[in-house]
Design a protein around this motif. Sequence first.
Motif, PDB file in Angstrom:
ATOM      1  N   THR A  89       0.830  -1.205   0.000  1.00 13.15           N
ATOM      2  CA  THR A  89       0.000   0.000   0.000  1.00 13.15           C
ATOM      3  C   THR A  89       0.864   1.254   0.000  1.00 13.15           C
ATOM      4  O   THR A  89       0.566   2.227  -0.706  1.00 13.15           O
ATOM      5  N   ILE A  90       1.922   1.237   0.764  1.00 14.52           N
ATOM      6  CA  ILE A  90       2.837   2.393   0.806  1.00 14.52           C
ATOM      7  C   ILE A  90       3.482   2.602  -0.565  1.00 14.52           C
ATOM      8  O   ILE A  90       3.578   3.732  -1.047  1.00 14.52           O
ATOM      9  N   VAL A  91       3.890   1.504  -1.196  1.00 21.91           N
ATOM     10  CA  VAL A  91       4.474   1.599  -2.544  1.00 21.91           C
ATOM     11  C   VAL A  91       3.449   2.218  -3.501  1.00 21.91           C
ATOM     12  O   VAL A  91       3.763   3.135  -4.270  1.00 21.91           O
ATOM     13  N   ILE A  92       2.214   1.743  -3.442  1.00 20.22           N
ATOM     14  CA  ILE A  92       1.158   2.263  -4.317  1.00 20.22           C
ATOM     15  C   ILE A  92       0.912   3.742  -4.032  1.00 20.22           C
ATOM     16  O   ILE A  92       0.797   4.554  -4.963  1.00 20.22           O
ATOM     17  N   ALA A  93       0.844   4.114  -2.748  1.00 18.05           N
ATOM     18  CA  ALA A  93       0.602   5.517  -2.386  1.00 18.05           C
ATOM     19  C   ALA A  93       1.720   6.425  -2.891  1.00 18.05           C
ATOM     20  O   ALA A  93       1.466   7.568  -3.292  1.00 18.05           O
ATOM     21  N   ILE A  94       2.937   5.920  -2.902  1.00 17.51           N
ATOM     22  CA  ILE A  94       4.071   6.700  -3.431  1.00 17.51           C
ATOM     23  C   ILE A  94       3.937   6.874  -4.944  1.00 17.51           C
ATOM     24  O   ILE A  94       4.272   7.931  -5.493  1.00 17.51           O
ATOM     25  N   LEU A  95       3.430   5.852  -5.623  1.00 18.11           N
ATOM     26  CA  LEU A  95       3.293   5.898  -7.084  1.00 18.11           C
ATOM     27  C   LEU A  95       2.055   6.674  -7.557  1.00 18.11           C
ATOM     28  O   LEU A  95       2.015   7.133  -8.708  1.00 18.11           O
ATOM     29  N   MET A  96       1.059   6.822  -6.703  1.00 19.48           N
ATOM     30  CA  MET A  96      -0.206   7.436  -7.130  1.00 19.48           C
ATOM     31  C   MET A  96      -0.081   8.885  -7.610  1.00 19.48           C
ATOM     32  O   MET A  96      -0.766   9.257  -8.572  1.00 19.48           O
ATOM     33  N   PRO A  97       0.753   9.734  -7.018  1.00 20.66           N
ATOM     34  CA  PRO A  97       0.868  11.086  -7.600  1.00 20.66           C
ATOM     35  C   PRO A  97       1.347  11.046  -9.058  1.00 20.66           C
ATOM     36  O   PRO A  97       0.810  11.758  -9.909  1.00 20.66           O
ATOM     37  N   LEU A  98       2.332  10.186  -9.351  1.00 19.36           N
ATOM     38  CA  LEU A  98       2.794  10.040 -10.727  1.00 19.36           C
ATOM     39  C   LEU A  98       1.654   9.537 -11.616  1.00 19.36           C
ATOM     40  O   LEU A  98       1.470  10.012 -12.739  1.00 19.36           O
ATOM     41  N   CYS A  99       0.906   8.606 -11.100  1.00 17.58           N
ATOM     42  CA  CYS A  99      -0.236   8.066 -11.834  1.00 17.58           C
ATOM     43  C   CYS A  99      -1.239   9.181 -12.163  1.00 17.58           C
ATOM     44  O   CYS A  99      -1.715   9.294 -13.300  1.00 17.58           O
ATOM     45  N   GLN A 100      -1.556  10.009 -11.185  1.00 13.42           N
ATOM     46  CA  GLN A 100      -2.507  11.105 -11.409  1.00 13.42           C
ATOM     47  C   GLN A 100      -1.977  12.105 -12.435  1.00 13.42           C
ATOM     48  O   GLN A 100      -2.735  12.616 -13.262  1.00 13.42           O
ATOM     49  N   ILE A 101      -0.692  12.380 -12.393  1.00  8.37           N
ATOM     50  CA  ILE A 101      -0.089  13.296 -13.368  1.00  8.37           C
ATOM     51  C   ILE A 101      -0.192  12.704 -14.774  1.00  8.37           C
ATOM     52  O   ILE A 101      -0.582  13.397 -15.725  1.00  8.37           O
ATOM     53  N   ILE A 102       0.126  11.426 -14.920  1.00 11.18           N
ATOM     54  CA  ILE A 102       0.021  10.765 -16.224  1.00 11.18           C
ATOM     55  C   ILE A 102      -1.415  10.816 -16.729  1.00 11.18           C
ATOM     56  O   ILE A 102      -1.665  11.124 -17.904  1.00 11.18           O
ATOM     57  N   ILE A 103      -2.352  10.547 -15.847  1.00  8.23           N
ATOM     58  CA  ILE A 103      -3.762  10.521 -16.242  1.00  8.23           C
ATOM     59  C   ILE A 103      -4.231  11.910 -16.673  1.00  8.23           C
ATOM     60  O   ILE A 103      -4.789  12.081 -17.758  1.00  8.23           O
ATOM     61  N   HIS A 104      -4.011  12.890 -15.821  1.00  7.59           N
ATOM     62  CA  HIS A 104      -4.644  14.190 -16.045  1.00  7.59           C
ATOM     63  C   HIS A 104      -3.844  15.145 -16.928  1.00  7.59           C
ATOM     64  O   HIS A 104      -4.405  16.111 -17.455  1.00  7.59           O
ATOM     65  N   LYS A 105      -2.571  14.890 -17.106  1.00  9.74           N
ATOM     66  CA  LYS A 105      -1.768  15.711 -18.014  1.00  9.74           C
ATOM     67  C   LYS A 105      -1.624  15.051 -19.388  1.00  9.74           C
ATOM     68  O   LYS A 105      -1.444  15.738 -20.385  1.00  9.74           O
ATOM     69  N   GLY A 106      -1.696  13.714 -19.417  1.00  8.07           N
ATOM     70  CA  GLY A 106      -1.459  13.014 -20.674  1.00  8.07           C
ATOM     71  C   GLY A 106      -2.660  12.269 -21.219  1.00  8.07           C
ATOM     72  O   GLY A 106      -3.128  12.543 -22.320  1.00  8.07           O
ATOM     73  N   MET A 107      -3.184  11.336 -20.446  1.00 11.66           N
ATOM     74  CA  MET A 107      -4.238  10.460 -20.946  1.00 11.66           C
ATOM     75  C   MET A 107      -5.596  11.145 -21.072  1.00 11.66           C
ATOM     76  O   MET A 107      -6.320  10.915 -22.038  1.00 11.66           O
ATOM     77  N   ALA A 108      -5.962  11.919 -20.072  1.00  8.38           N
ATOM     78  CA  ALA A 108      -7.328  12.460 -20.025  1.00  8.38           C
ATOM     79  C   ALA A 108      -7.356  13.894 -19.494  1.00  8.38           C
ATOM     80  O   ALA A 108      -7.937  14.157 -18.436  1.00  8.38           O
ATOM     81  N   PRO A 109      -6.767  14.825 -20.222  1.00 10.79           N
ATOM     82  CA  PRO A 109      -6.780  16.211 -19.732  1.00 10.79           C
ATOM     83  C   PRO A 109      -8.189  16.824 -19.690  1.00 10.79           C
ATOM     84  O   PRO A 109      -8.410  17.823 -19.014  1.00 10.79           O
ATOM     85  N   GLU A 110      -9.119  16.197 -20.380  1.00 18.74           N
ATOM     86  CA  GLU A 110     -10.502  16.696 -20.384  1.00 18.74           C
ATOM     87  C   GLU A 110     -11.286  16.322 -19.125  1.00 18.74           C
ATOM     88  O   GLU A 110     -12.386  16.839 -18.895  1.00 18.74           O
ATOM     89  N   PHE A 111     -10.736  15.433 -18.300  1.00 17.14           N
ATOM     90  CA  PHE A 111     -11.478  14.928 -17.149  1.00 17.14           C
ATOM     91  C   PHE A 111     -11.926  16.044 -16.204  1.00 17.14           C
ATOM     92  O   PHE A 111     -13.119  16.142 -15.884  1.00 17.14           O
ATOM     93  N   PHE A 112     -11.018  16.874 -15.726  1.00 20.89           N
ATOM     94  CA  PHE A 112     -11.397  17.917 -14.756  1.00 20.89           C
ATOM     95  C   PHE A 112     -12.382  18.935 -15.331  1.00 20.89           C
ATOM     96  O   PHE A 112     -13.400  19.216 -14.678  1.00 20.89           O
ATOM     97  N   PRO A 113     -12.149  19.479 -16.538  1.00 24.36           N
ATOM     98  CA  PRO A 113     -13.148  20.413 -17.075  1.00 24.36           C
ATOM     99  C   PRO A 113     -14.536  19.773 -17.217  1.00 24.36           C
ATOM    100  O   PRO A 113     -15.552  20.418 -16.904  1.00 24.36           O
ATOM    101  N   ASN A 114     -14.577  18.523 -17.649  1.00 23.08           N
ATOM    102  CA  ASN A 114     -15.863  17.839 -17.800  1.00 23.08           C
ATOM    103  C   ASN A 114     -16.519  17.574 -16.451  1.00 23.08           C
ATOM    104  O   ASN A 114     -17.741  17.700 -16.316  1.00 23.08           O
ATOM    105  N   MET A 115     -15.736  17.189 -15.455  1.00 25.64           N
ATOM    106  CA  MET A 115     -16.300  16.958 -14.118  1.00 25.64           C
ATOM    107  C   MET A 115     -16.802  18.266 -13.507  1.00 25.64           C
ATOM    108  O   MET A 115     -17.851  18.284 -12.856  1.00 25.64           O
ATOM    109  N   ILE A 116     -16.057  19.337 -13.700  1.00 25.53           N
ATOM    110  CA  ILE A 116     -16.490  20.648 -13.180  1.00 25.53           C
ATOM    111  C   ILE A 116     -17.802  21.055 -13.843  1.00 25.53           C
ATOM    112  O   ILE A 116     -18.753  21.449 -13.162  1.00 25.53           O
ATOM    113  N   GLU A 117     -17.859  20.941 -15.157  1.00 27.04           N
ATOM    114  CA  GLU A 117     -19.084  21.295 -15.890  1.00 27.04           C
ATOM    115  C   GLU A 117     -20.264  20.451 -15.419  1.00 27.04           C
ATOM    116  O   GLU A 117     -21.365  20.956 -15.198  1.00 27.04           O
ATOM    117  N   ASN A 118     -20.039  19.160 -15.229  1.00 30.05           N
ATOM    118  CA  ASN A 118     -21.095  18.254 -14.773  1.00 30.05           C
ATOM    119  C   ASN A 118     -21.559  18.618 -13.371  1.00 30.05           C
ATOM    120  O   ASN A 118     -22.766  18.651 -13.100  1.00 30.05           O
TER     121      ASN A 118
END
Length: 168
Positions: A89-118
């Motif tokens: 769990t600690i290993v995963i928690a350390i990796l999760m910020p990188l995961c979030q950056i990959i997701i929201h900067k690379g894979m799905a930059p539309e996620f936050f604007p769409n969630m805010i609009e919704n």
Amino acid sequence: MLNLKLKMKKFAIEIKWGIRYFFAFLVWVYVEKMSGYYSEKIDDYLLYSMLFTFIAVFIYVLAINDKKKNYFHNKMDWKQGAVTGIFMTIVIAILMPLCQIIIHKGMAPEFFPNMIENAVSKGTKIQDAKAYFNLSSYIFQTIFSTLSFGVVISAIVAYFLQTKNLKK
């Protein structure tokens, strides 16, 4: 240096499974995005994303069982299993910020604007939606949800995978 290498080897299984969890989560996000849960099906995103819980639990079962078989030689008590899961769990928690950056900067930059609009369309104030749906908020949320979820799941999985009638 040698002492650090020995400690790292002791936790190699947890690190291996933490990295596998990281990649499984990225694949899951890709499936969510391709399935439309970041755009036209955004109303159902929360429910759909909770399905990853089953995959997460399965990964914890595989990891703790791997440790039981290949490190503890099929003789693992509850504490050993729980510590295995908690370290993973600690290993995963350390990796999760990188995961979030990959997701929201690379894979799905539309996620936050769409969630805010919704959220705004459902009556949430725009400043509240922006405060909740942003990268730093999600990094914080993901670290703490990973830690709390991981500790609970580790304890439960360790209980079921412990060696019964183990005499010390």
